[in-house]
Design an enzyme around this catalytic site. Structure first.
Site, mmCIF file in Angstrom:
data_model
loop_
_atom_site.group_PDB
_atom_site.id
_atom_site.type_symbol
_atom_site.label_atom_id
_atom_site.label_comp_id
_atom_site.label_asym_id
_atom_site.label_seq_id
_atom_site.Cartn_x
_atom_site.Cartn_y
_atom_site.Cartn_z
ATOM 1 N N GLU A 274 0.828 -1.212 0.000
ATOM 2 C CA GLU A 274 0.000 0.000 0.000
ATOM 3 C C GLU A 274 0.857 1.255 0.000
ATOM 4 O O GLU A 274 0.798 2.056 0.941
ATOM 5 C CB GLU A 274 -0.889 0.012 1.245
ATOM 6 C CG GLU A 274 -1.835 -1.150 1.353
ATOM 7 C CD GLU A 274 -2.530 -1.211 2.711
ATOM 8 O OE1 GLU A 274 -2.057 -0.565 3.676
ATOM 9 O OE2 GLU A 274 -3.540 -1.894 2.796
ATOM 10 N N PRO A 275 1.638 1.477 -1.018
ATOM 11 C CA PRO A 275 2.452 2.687 -1.023
ATOM 12 C C PRO A 275 1.608 3.915 -1.363
ATOM 13 O O PRO A 275 0.762 3.866 -2.268
ATOM 14 C CB PRO A 275 3.464 2.417 -2.146
ATOM 15 C CG PRO A 275 2.765 1.478 -3.070
ATOM 16 C CD PRO A 275 1.812 0.669 -2.238
ATOM 17 N N GLY A 276 1.817 4.972 -0.627
ATOM 18 C CA GLY A 276 1.210 6.259 -0.975
ATOM 19 C C GLY A 276 2.326 7.169 -1.433
ATOM 20 O O GLY A 276 2.478 7.499 -2.602
ATOM 21 N N ARG A 277 3.189 7.501 -0.456
ATOM 22 C CA ARG A 277 4.297 8.425 -0.703
ATOM 23 C C ARG A 277 5.136 8.025 -1.919
ATOM 24 O O ARG A 277 5.443 8.844 -2.769
ATOM 25 C CB ARG A 277 5.194 8.427 0.550
ATOM 26 C CG ARG A 277 6.230 9.518 0.572
ATOM 27 C CD ARG A 277 7.136 9.363 1.802
ATOM 28 N NE ARG A 277 6.404 9.156 3.027
ATOM 29 C CZ ARG A 277 5.940 10.117 3.809
ATOM 30 N NH1 ARG A 277 6.147 11.368 3.494
ATOM 31 N NH2 ARG A 277 5.264 9.837 4.907
ATOM 32 N N ARG A 313 3.581 19.817 6.292
ATOM 33 C CA ARG A 313 4.566 18.826 6.752
ATOM 34 C C ARG A 313 5.757 19.436 7.508
ATOM 35 O O ARG A 313 6.137 18.925 8.556
ATOM 36 C CB ARG A 313 5.040 17.952 5.587
ATOM 37 C CG ARG A 313 3.890 17.190 4.904
ATOM 38 C CD ARG A 313 4.369 16.138 3.920
ATOM 39 N NE ARG A 313 4.910 14.985 4.610
ATOM 40 C CZ ARG A 313 6.200 14.752 4.754
ATOM 41 N NH1 ARG A 313 7.082 15.572 4.227
ATOM 42 N NH2 ARG A 313 6.611 13.700 5.427
ATOM 43 N N TYR A 317 5.542 18.038 11.214
ATOM 44 C CA TYR A 317 6.452 16.908 11.483
ATOM 45 C C TYR A 317 7.916 17.338 11.522
ATOM 46 O O TYR A 317 8.790 16.468 11.612
ATOM 47 C CB TYR A 317 6.348 15.850 10.379
ATOM 48 C CG TYR A 317 4.984 15.316 10.079
ATOM 49 C CD1 TYR A 317 4.305 14.504 10.995
ATOM 50 C CD2 TYR A 317 4.370 15.581 8.860
ATOM 51 C CE1 TYR A 317 3.060 13.979 10.697
ATOM 52 C CE2 TYR A 317 3.123 15.055 8.555
ATOM 53 C CZ TYR A 317 2.465 14.263 9.476
ATOM 54 O OH TYR A 317 1.243 13.747 9.174
ATOM 55 N N CYS A 344 -0.169 33.580 10.319
ATOM 56 C CA CYS A 344 0.216 34.372 11.489
ATOM 57 C C CYS A 344 0.619 33.498 12.669
ATOM 58 O O CYS A 344 -0.026 33.517 13.723
ATOM 59 C CB CYS A 344 -0.921 35.304 11.866
ATOM 60 S SG CYS A 344 -1.154 36.533 10.595
ATOM 61 N N GLU A 345 1.633 32.699 12.482
ATOM 62 C CA GLU A 345 2.217 31.919 13.567
ATOM 63 C C GLU A 345 3.708 31.789 13.271
ATOM 64 O O GLU A 345 4.092 31.609 12.115
ATOM 65 C CB GLU A 345 1.608 30.505 13.626
ATOM 66 C CG GLU A 345 0.138 30.502 13.955
ATOM 67 C CD GLU A 345 -0.378 29.158 14.453
ATOM 68 O OE1 GLU A 345 0.410 28.350 14.959
ATOM 69 O OE2 GLU A 345 -1.591 28.948 14.325
HETATM 70 N N1 LLP Z 1 -1.352 1.855 4.541
HETATM 71 C C1 LLP Z 1 -1.836 2.309 5.715
HETATM 72 C C2 LLP Z 1 -2.694 1.437 6.521
HETATM 73 C C3 LLP Z 1 -1.490 3.593 6.157
HETATM 74 O O1 LLP Z 1 -1.950 4.028 7.334
HETATM 75 C C4 LLP Z 1 -0.656 4.409 5.371
HETATM 76 C C5 LLP Z 1 -0.290 5.764 5.797
HETATM 77 C C6 LLP Z 1 -0.198 3.907 4.143
HETATM 78 C C7 LLP Z 1 -0.563 2.623 3.776
HETATM 79 C C8 LLP Z 1 0.683 4.691 3.220
HETATM 80 O O2 LLP Z 1 1.895 5.049 3.762
HETATM 81 P P1 LLP Z 1 3.030 5.687 2.817
HETATM 82 O O3 LLP Z 1 3.420 4.653 1.799
HETATM 83 O O4 LLP Z 1 2.454 6.881 2.146
HETATM 84 O O5 LLP Z 1 4.120 6.033 3.741
HETATM 85 N N2 LLP Z 1 0.880 12.535 6.794
HETATM 86 C C9 LLP Z 1 2.127 11.828 6.999
HETATM 87 C C10 LLP Z 1 2.021 10.371 6.610
HETATM 88 C C11 LLP Z 1 0.912 9.653 7.294
HETATM 89 C C12 LLP Z 1 0.704 8.273 6.756
HETATM 90 C C13 LLP Z 1 -0.510 7.644 7.311
HETATM 91 N N3 LLP Z 1 -0.720 6.312 6.864
HETATM 92 C C14 LLP Z 1 3.236 12.559 6.248
HETATM 93 O O6 LLP Z 1 2.994 13.638 5.707
HETATM 94 O O7 LLP Z 1 4.362 12.106 6.235
#
Ligand code: LLP
Length: 420
Positions: A274-277, A313, A317, A344-345
């Site tokens: 499940e890649p997002g990033r 981000r 973070y 304004c922070e």
């Molecule tokens: N699968 C599940 C169950 C997740 O909770 C997440 C991310 C992913 C896959 C995808 O993760 P990735 O491949 O994108 O790392 N907002 C934060 C990241 C939060 C991720 C939450 N869950 C940031 O800006 O770094």
């Protein structure tokens, strides 16, 4: 191995997808997220190939990273599946053309209302708790399910995004996993797999291997109890380089070691990721205009029109995003600057202590690696409308999200009559 992505330059101006960033900023206004279609396709194919050469693999794009419909269309065309965390994400992906069988829902602290809606849409549910299982049994007893377990292994770029450690709010605790699967079998569910997600943006392979070992043990224990699973879902979390000299995680090592373990030690035939990033991060830059430049004595500020309302981000973070002045691309740097926004922070910053060429009002700053959790985490704080998104490909640009208007900020507000 790849390092942080760099961009081409034409006449001293940074370009993306064959387009000048300065022209894009001029034409679409700023701030604007610019997405390079070819790079999304390339990233998707890279990660798919890395794993599928070893084992049957499904890539479920974690759409929380970026849910723009046009970006989802690209991934639908590529053949991706979806990891969705809310009914909103499920419906957005259906709208983008994904069929329900390509979507897996992994919620946390899910309401009955949402469970029912997801179940009625025919989307597989990856159950996060015993209570969720019992409630789903009332709603859709023969549903296709898997379980998210808490592997006791965590990893991530910040403590805020580590999800797999013992005691985390996510998943079935390890000591309840076997009894939960047994109960699910008694309840009549179609049990398909097992899932864990250690966290997001980690840079090393080891935690993934540790997590897979945990999953493998469970898979084999379940097999002895007559519960055969079809897939292991290893979640997302593959980090990408945000700094110029940083290396990409070795995908081939990750893929070969993980698939080796699974093939040698289990009968599992399908691996889900499940890649997002990884898929969207470096496909997008945020372009923001310099509104002001200030020498505050101890520090020099480059004041841009994007702040933590547009990209949270860094503020949230302490994430590092590489920045450059897009219309002075490759020019010699003159000094160190704080790159900050219009909020304004004092915590509102994009980049801290960076060497840049002499900045001037009107310059365009490009913020790299803005595709993952950039737009999707943006907000209306300080009553600033959400910005535009543009898709570039082969020298052409399409607006894929209109910038919000100030009037739209009021559209759901109601002033009681007595206050008029
Ligand atoms: N699968 C599940 C169950 C997740 O909770 C997440 C991310 C992913 C896959 C995808 O993760 P990735 O491949 O994108 O790392 N907002 C934060 C990241 C939060 C991720 C939450 N869950 C940031 O800006 O770094």
């Amino acid at each position: 191995m790849n390092m942080m992505r760099d961009f081409e330059s034409k006449d001293g101006i940074m370009s993306i997808g064959g387009m000048s960033t300065v022209d894009l900023a001029e034409r679409f206004g700023t701030p604007v997220y610019v997405c390079d279609e070819a790079r999304i396709r390339e990233n998707y194919r890279n990660i798919y190939k890395a794993f599928s050469r070893y084992m049957n693999t499904k890539i479920h794009y974690a759409c929380k990273a970026n849910t723009n419909l046009a970006i989802l269309r690209i991934l639908e065309q590529e053949g991706a599946g979806i990891d969705a965390v809310s009914i909103g994400e499920v419906k957005t992906c259906l709208k983008a053309g994904f069929t329900p069988d390509r979507i897996m829902y992994t919620g946390v602290n899910v309401s009955d209302k949402e469970l029912k809606e997801v179940a009625e849409l025919g989307v597989m549910i990856n159950i996060d708790s015993v209570s969720e299982m019992e409630r789903l049994a009332e709603i859709s007893p023969q549903h296709e399910i898997s379980f998210r377990i808490t592997p006791g292994v965590g990893s991530g770029h910040s403590a805020k995004v580590i999800t797999g450690s013992k005691g985390a709010k996510f998943g079935i605790p390890l000591d309840e996993v076997i009894s939960t699967y047994a109960r699910a079998k008694d309840l009549g569910f179609k049990i398909k797999g097992i899932h864990a997600h250690i966290g997001s943006g980690g840079q090393s392979v080891e935690p993934f291997l540790d997590m897979i070992q945990v999953l493998i043990e469970i898979v084999n224990e379940l097999k002895e109890l007559g519960i055969d699973l079809e897939f292991i879902d290893m979640g997302g979390g593959i980090g990408v380089p945000y700094k110029p000299q940083e290396d990409e995680m070795d995908l081939n090592e990750l893929a070969s070691e993980i698939t080796d373990l699974i093939e040698q030690e289990t009968d599992i035939k399908t691996l889900i990721l499940e890649p997002g990033r990884y898929i969207v991060c470096d496909a997008v830059v945020l372009l923001t205009r310099v509104n002001d430049v200030k020498d505050a004595g101890t520090k020099k500020y480059v004041g841009c029109d994007a702040g933590f309302n547009t990209l949270i981000r860094p503020a949230f973070y302490d994430s590092f995003h590489y920045v450059t002045i897009a219309n002075k691309f490759g020019k010699a740097c003159t000094d160190r600057f704080e790159v900050v926004g219009p909020i304004c922070e004092s915590g509102d910053y994009l980049a801290h202590d960076r060497v840049l060429p002499e900045p001037q009002v009107g310059d365009i700053v490009a913020v790299y690696n803005a595709g993952a959790y950039g737009f999707s985490m943006s907000s209306n704080y300080n009553s600033r409308p959400l910005c535009a998104e543009v898709l570039v490909n082969d020298g052409k640009a399409d607006l894929i999200r209109e910038p919000e208007t100030i009037e739209e900020l009021w559209r759901h507000q109601i002033i009681p009559q007595r206050l008029m």
